[in-house]
Design a protein around this motif. Structure first.
Motif, PDB file in Angstrom:
ATOM      1  N   HIS A 166       0.838  -1.196   0.000  1.00 28.16           N
ATOM      2  CA  HIS A 166       0.000   0.000   0.000  1.00 28.16           C
ATOM      3  C   HIS A 166       0.874   1.248   0.000  1.00 28.16           C
ATOM      4  O   HIS A 166       2.097   1.166   0.147  1.00 28.16           O
ATOM      5  CB  HIS A 166      -0.958   0.012   1.198  1.00 28.16           C
ATOM      6  CG  HIS A 166      -0.269   0.146   2.524  1.00 28.16           C
ATOM      7  ND1 HIS A 166       0.185  -0.943   3.249  1.00 28.16           N
ATOM      8  CD2 HIS A 166       0.031   1.235   3.283  1.00 28.16           C
ATOM      9  CE1 HIS A 166       0.723  -0.545   4.381  1.00 28.16           C
ATOM     10  NE2 HIS A 166       0.663   0.776   4.428  1.00 28.16           N
ATOM     11  N   VAL A 167       0.243   2.383  -0.160  1.00 29.88           N
ATOM     12  CA  VAL A 167       0.927   3.668  -0.023  1.00 29.88           C
ATOM     13  C   VAL A 167       0.760   4.118   1.418  1.00 29.88           C
ATOM     14  O   VAL A 167      -0.363   4.314   1.889  1.00 29.88           O
ATOM     15  CB  VAL A 167       0.346   4.711  -0.996  1.00 29.88           C
ATOM     16  CG1 VAL A 167       1.011   6.069  -0.770  1.00 29.88           C
ATOM     17  CG2 VAL A 167       0.532   4.257  -2.440  1.00 29.88           C
ATOM     18  N   GLY A 168       1.869   4.248   2.115  1.00 30.37           N
ATOM     19  CA  GLY A 168       1.788   4.566   3.533  1.00 30.37           C
ATOM     20  C   GLY A 168       3.087   5.117   4.070  1.00 30.37           C
ATOM     21  O   GLY A 168       3.853   5.769   3.353  1.00 30.37           O
ATOM     22  N   ASP A 169       3.355   4.805   5.329  1.00 36.27           N
ATOM     23  CA  ASP A 169       4.518   5.301   6.039  1.00 36.27           C
ATOM     24  C   ASP A 169       5.683   4.325   5.842  1.00 36.27           C
ATOM     25  O   ASP A 169       5.565   3.143   6.177  1.00 36.27           O
ATOM     26  CB  ASP A 169       4.172   5.429   7.531  1.00 36.27           C
ATOM     27  CG  ASP A 169       5.310   5.971   8.372  1.00 36.27           C
ATOM     28  OD1 ASP A 169       6.367   6.330   7.815  1.00 36.27           O
ATOM     29  OD2 ASP A 169       5.143   6.042   9.603  1.00 36.27           O
ATOM     30  N   ALA A 170       6.801   4.809   5.341  1.00 34.91           N
ATOM     31  CA  ALA A 170       7.966   3.943   5.133  1.00 34.91           C
ATOM     32  C   ALA A 170       8.366   3.214   6.405  1.00 34.91           C
ATOM     33  O   ALA A 170       8.897   2.095   6.360  1.00 34.91           O
ATOM     34  CB  ALA A 170       9.144   4.778   4.617  1.00 34.91           C
ATOM     35  N   ALA A 171       8.096   3.801   7.556  1.00 33.89           N
ATOM     36  CA  ALA A 171       8.522   3.217   8.831  1.00 33.89           C
ATOM     37  C   ALA A 171       7.846   1.890   9.125  1.00 33.89           C
ATOM     38  O   ALA A 171       8.370   1.094   9.913  1.00 33.89           O
ATOM     39  CB  ALA A 171       8.250   4.205   9.966  1.00 33.89           C
ATOM     40  N   ILE A 172       6.694   1.607   8.509  1.00 37.21           N
ATOM     41  CA  ILE A 172       6.013   0.345   8.784  1.00 37.21           C
ATOM     42  C   ILE A 172       6.883  -0.841   8.348  1.00 37.21           C
ATOM     43  O   ILE A 172       6.857  -1.906   8.984  1.00 37.21           O
ATOM     44  CB  ILE A 172       4.627   0.301   8.108  1.00 37.21           C
ATOM     45  CG1 ILE A 172       3.776  -0.838   8.690  1.00 37.21           C
ATOM     46  CG2 ILE A 172       4.744   0.165   6.601  1.00 37.21           C
ATOM     47  CD1 ILE A 172       2.335  -0.817   8.207  1.00 37.21           C
ATOM     48  N   ASP A 173       7.679  -0.653   7.301  1.00 35.82           N
ATOM     49  CA  ASP A 173       8.543  -1.731   6.817  1.00 35.82           C
ATOM     50  C   ASP A 173       9.823  -1.865   7.640  1.00 35.82           C
ATOM     51  O   ASP A 173      10.599  -2.800   7.436  1.00 35.82           O
ATOM     52  CB  ASP A 173       8.915  -1.496   5.355  1.00 35.82           C
ATOM     53  CG  ASP A 173       7.780  -1.829   4.397  1.00 35.82           C
ATOM     54  OD1 ASP A 173       6.809  -2.474   4.827  1.00 35.82           O
ATOM     55  OD2 ASP A 173       7.860  -1.425   3.222  1.00 35.82           O
ATOM     56  N   LEU A 174      10.048  -0.937   8.555  1.00 31.52           N
ATOM     57  CA  LEU A 174      11.230  -0.979   9.408  1.00 31.52           C
ATOM     58  C   LEU A 174      10.914  -1.483  10.803  1.00 31.52           C
ATOM     59  O   LEU A 174      11.822  -1.666  11.619  1.00 31.52           O
ATOM     60  CB  LEU A 174      11.851   0.420   9.502  1.00 31.52           C
ATOM     61  CG  LEU A 174      12.329   1.016   8.169  1.00 31.52           C
ATOM     62  CD1 LEU A 174      12.636   2.495   8.339  1.00 31.52           C
ATOM     63  CD2 LEU A 174      13.554   0.273   7.653  1.00 31.52           C
ATOM     64  N   ALA A 175       9.639  -1.723  11.094  1.00 32.28           N
ATOM     65  CA  ALA A 175       9.227  -2.081  12.454  1.00 32.28           C
ATOM     66  C   ALA A 175       9.900  -3.358  12.932  1.00 32.28           C
ATOM     67  O   ALA A 175      10.577  -3.377  13.974  1.00 32.28           O
ATOM     68  CB  ALA A 175       7.704  -2.204  12.515  1.00 32.28           C
ATOM     69  N   TRP A 176       9.718  -4.438  12.198  1.00 31.80           N
ATOM     70  CA  TRP A 176      10.351  -5.704  12.573  1.00 31.80           C
ATOM     71  C   TRP A 176      11.862  -5.623  12.405  1.00 31.80           C
ATOM     72  O   TRP A 176      12.630  -6.061  13.273  1.00 31.80           O
ATOM     73  CB  TRP A 176       9.791  -6.838  11.712  1.00 31.80           C
ATOM     74  CG  TRP A 176      10.635  -8.066  11.726  1.00 31.80           C
ATOM     75  CD1 TRP A 176      10.731  -8.997  12.733  1.00 31.80           C
ATOM     76  CD2 TRP A 176      11.555  -8.487  10.697  1.00 31.80           C
ATOM     77  NE1 TRP A 176      11.640  -9.980  12.386  1.00 31.80           N
ATOM     78  CE2 TRP A 176      12.159  -9.688  11.139  1.00 31.80           C
ATOM     79  CE3 TRP A 176      11.900  -7.972   9.449  1.00 31.80           C
ATOM     80  CZ2 TRP A 176      13.095 -10.368  10.380  1.00 31.80           C
ATOM     81  CZ3 TRP A 176      12.837  -8.652   8.688  1.00 31.80           C
ATOM     82  CH2 TRP A 176      13.423  -9.833   9.156  1.00 31.80           C
TER      83      TRP A 176
END
Length: 245
Positions: A166-176
């Motif tokens: 989706h189009v969102g916050d890049a930080a979501i992919d850095l969480a884990w």
């Protein structure tokens, strides 16, 4: 055919030792699988690791098939793999958002009302309030975790499961990647990607939010053990105790 397993959204079987065939577990997932068949042929050439590129086998019922991405879940993550994933995420997050939108990629819609009704813990409302104003300007995987990052012989070999793209916050992919991995891996990824303090702070928000989805999933399928495990994760990541109410 060899049964590979099932996730929250789809089931997968291996056909002829080469092709992964996926079917939706719920009707609303069908359009999601069809969207992947449009988006991934455009996205895959931009990425430095192999990813699934599904083609539609049937639209009614929905069945898609893609070549097997090599490798398996990585048992031990190190700096080499951290740099690989950092390069992968830089490339993914640089993909043109407008072109992704033309191919049907939308923004993330969080179930905030259900979170408030079904996940009631001290500090929970404060976390949800921190979601207000987060950016939504980057093409993201949306569900990057250890089960979706594949490797073999000490290197990464692919990334799978783009159903939550989706189009969102890049930080979501850095969480884990920043908060659940060995220090050497996380540091190498952060250096390669160029993680800023603001990105790291937002990644922690998404990391804390992760188990909230598990609670809702457990409730949806009527499995209170799954919901209980999710709630324990919520509490653990917030580092607070559960309210007696």
């Amino acid at each position: 055919m060899t049964y590979l397993g099932e996730g929250w959204d789809s089931t997968a079987v291996l056909v002829g030792g080469r092709w992964v065939e996926r079917r939706p577990r719920r009707p609303e997932i069908g359009p999601q699988l069809l969207r992947e068949s449009v988006v991934m042929p455009w996205l895959a050439p931009r990425l430095p690791l192999p990813v699934p590129v599904p083609v539609v086998v049937s639209e009614d019922p929905v069945v898609v098939r893609h070549e097997l991405v090599p490798g398996g879940e990585v048992a031990s993550l190190d700096a080499v793999q951290g740099r690989q994933l950092g390069e992968f995420l830089r490339a993914l997050h640089a993909a043109p958002v407008a072109e992704a939108a033309e191919r049907g990629v939308g923004t993330l819609r969080l179930p905030l009302e259900r979170f408030r009704a079904e996940v009631r813990v001290p500090g929970g409302e404060a976390l949800l309030a921190r979601l207000d104003g987060l950016p939504a300007d980057t093409l993201v995987h949306g569900d990057l975790g250890p089960e979706h990052v594949l490797g073999r012989d000490g290197v990464l070999t692919g990334v799978i499961d783009f159903g939550d793209l989706h189009v969102g916050d890049a930080a979501i992919d850095l969480a884990w990647a920043l908060h659940c991995t060995p220090p050497g891996f996380a540091a190498a990824l952060a250096e390669t990607y160029g993680v800023t303090p603001a990105l790291r702070e937002r990644a922690l928000i998404w990391h804390q939010l992760g188990p909230w989805h598990e609670v809702l999933h457990g409730n949806d399928i009527g499995d209170q053990e799954v919901a209980k495990i999710g709630l324990a994760g919520v509490v653990r990541r917030l580092e607070i105790g559960v309210s007696p109410t």
